[in-house]
Design an enzyme around this catalytic site. Sequence first.
Site, short mmCIF file in Angstrom:
data_model
loop_
_atom_site.label_atom_id
_atom_site.label_comp_id
_atom_site.label_asym_id
_atom_site.label_seq_id
_atom_site.Cartn_x
_atom_site.Cartn_y
_atom_site.Cartn_z
CG ASN A 89 9.17 -6.05 -27.20
OD1 ASN A 89 8.33 -6.64 -27.60
ND2 ASN A 89 9.22 -4.77 -26.76
CD1 TRP A 113 -2.21 -6.79 -47.23
CD2 TRP A 113 -0.13 -6.12 -46.24
NE1 TRP A 113 -2.37 -6.00 -45.86
CE2 TRP A 113 -1.23 -5.70 -45.49
CE3 TRP A 113 1.22 -5.67 -46.31
CZ2 TRP A 113 -0.86 -4.88 -44.38
CZ3 TRP A 113 1.43 -5.14 -45.14
CH2 TRP A 113 0.33 -4.64 -44.12
CD1 TRP A 167 -1.72 -6.35 -41.12
CD2 TRP A 167 -2.00 -7.93 -39.28
NE1 TRP A 167 -2.95 -6.41 -40.67
CE2 TRP A 167 -3.36 -7.19 -39.78
CE3 TRP A 167 -1.89 -8.85 -38.40
CZ2 TRP A 167 -4.38 -7.72 -39.32
CZ3 TRP A 167 -3.03 -9.33 -37.59
CH2 TRP A 167 -4.22 -8.55 -38.03
CD GLU A 179 6.88 -2.65 -22.25
OE1 GLU A 179 6.57 -3.18 -22.87
OE2 GLU A 179 6.79 -1.22 -22.28
CD1 TRP A 227 1.94 -4.19 -24.94
CD2 TRP A 227 1.32 -2.02 -25.14
NE1 TRP A 227 1.83 -4.11 -26.19
CE2 TRP A 227 1.28 -2.60 -26.40
CE3 TRP A 227 1.01 -0.64 -25.22
CZ2 TRP A 227 0.96 -2.01 -27.65
CZ3 TRP A 227 0.65 -0.08 -26.52
CH2 TRP A 227 0.80 -0.69 -27.35
CD1 TRP A 278 2.46 -10.42 -34.81
CD2 TRP A 278 3.32 -9.25 -36.70
NE1 TRP A 278 3.61 -10.96 -35.18
CE2 TRP A 278 4.05 -10.40 -35.99
CE3 TRP A 278 3.61 -8.56 -37.71
CZ2 TRP A 278 5.33 -10.81 -37.17
CZ3 TRP A 278 4.64 -8.82 -38.46
CH2 TRP A 278 5.53 -9.99 -38.01
#
Length: 484
Positions: free
Chosen positions: A348, A313, A366, A282, A285, A389
């Site tokens: 998360n 959208w 987004w 993580e 990441w 996102w």
Amino acid sequence: MTERPIILWFRQDLRLGDNPALAAAVASGAPILPVFVLDEETPGKWSPGGASRWWLHQSLYALGQSLAAIDCPLLLRRGTGAEVIRSLVAETDARAVYWNRCYEPFAILRDTALKNALKDDDVEVESFNAALLFEPWQVKTKSGTPPKVYSPYWRAIRLLGDPEPEGAAPEKISRLREIPAGDRIEDWHLQPSQPDWASGFPALWLPGEQSALNKLDRFLENALEDYKTGRDFPSKPLVSRLSPHLHFGEIGPRQVWHRTVAHCITTGRDPFTGSTEHFLKELVWREFSHAQLYYNPTLPDACLRPEYEGFPWIGSEKPLRAWQRGQTGIPIVDAGMRELWQTGYMHNRVRMICASFLVKHLMVDWRAGEAWFWDTLVDADLASNAASWQWVAGSGADAAPYFRIFNPVLQGEKFDKHGEYTRHWVPELSNVPDRYLHKPWEAPENSAPDYNSPIVDLAFGRARALTAFKRLNEGLPSDIAACA
């Protein structure tokens, strides 16, 4: 003759330990002028949001206290970063400016131009890495290219070996005796005015370097062993909550890495298996997100996969506002959005559920979700926010496939089965039996009289999104009428 000083420009590195720019300045033996510049112009629309400003106020206060304890006050100035630094160089006849690197596109442009201008003025400039385990350009595949998906990125990181050891905090700093005039932090008005939406923050957060180190220690002792399985359950205290401390640089990733590995070795565990490896992944990441931003400067504003710019959208403000307020009628989503508003944070697992619901069930762009998180998260980080996102939307690197749409009912039932998390943030559901908690529209009449009906039928929303994404991937026109 008074020796010419070094200006130490603090940015997203608000700590004394493992701060290579500070260490180099101290090693030079020159007097040091530490300065923080509140630059609200250079970042443009990515100037810190409301929750970040609250954190910044507390963090700068803590850093100021740490520096004052070793008799080296922190100077505060407000203005365009490059202009303030050049002005301070002229005021103090500084011989050098040191800083730790930032990786946002606007910061790279600013720092590159400033470095060139200062060198033209015969001022030494040195920059260092305090924010990442490795520089983005150091992490490469066997073919010498930057990894574009996460798994090769993790493997490439491991092939580089352990990051550099963390540096100690200085016990003494040679200070500049005549400090230029600066600002009072209170005059920056970083704290919210009335109504004080951050009134609950101090009970949950204590910004600052020492707090960050203490939090890491507690996590290693109490939660690391169960992290891999427990991190998905929002009611369990099994995540580190270090993200805001990392963003503001109150703790560095090298410190997290080395202290985690040392803890495992001390307790007789292999740090590259099980929960510990998962935690370190993580951390990496976060590195991967910064690499994406470094190589794709438009990541916060444009789809990494350009074909996704053609997605149909829905532009209506009504569903977006319901989502922002935690009034969607979907319990786990509303719980997450209310947690965010009241605490500046969201677990998360719930972030992924809430983001998927906005982008896929509601088909809201987004970037609208990214902007809301930017303003409301205390850990709002341009690289992590944008990359995450885009991952949920399917338009980014290593993105979730378009057909992966989180079912918020099933997610709630799996990760908050008895509703400890959901009922805390959505008290209207206190009396709803567990079997109906995550789908109260199926409960007996009047069991949740004050709770909203769902703003979208989940089956309809899923089918609409799948149709839109499928048409997009097949190169077909994707207007709303074709997807409804």
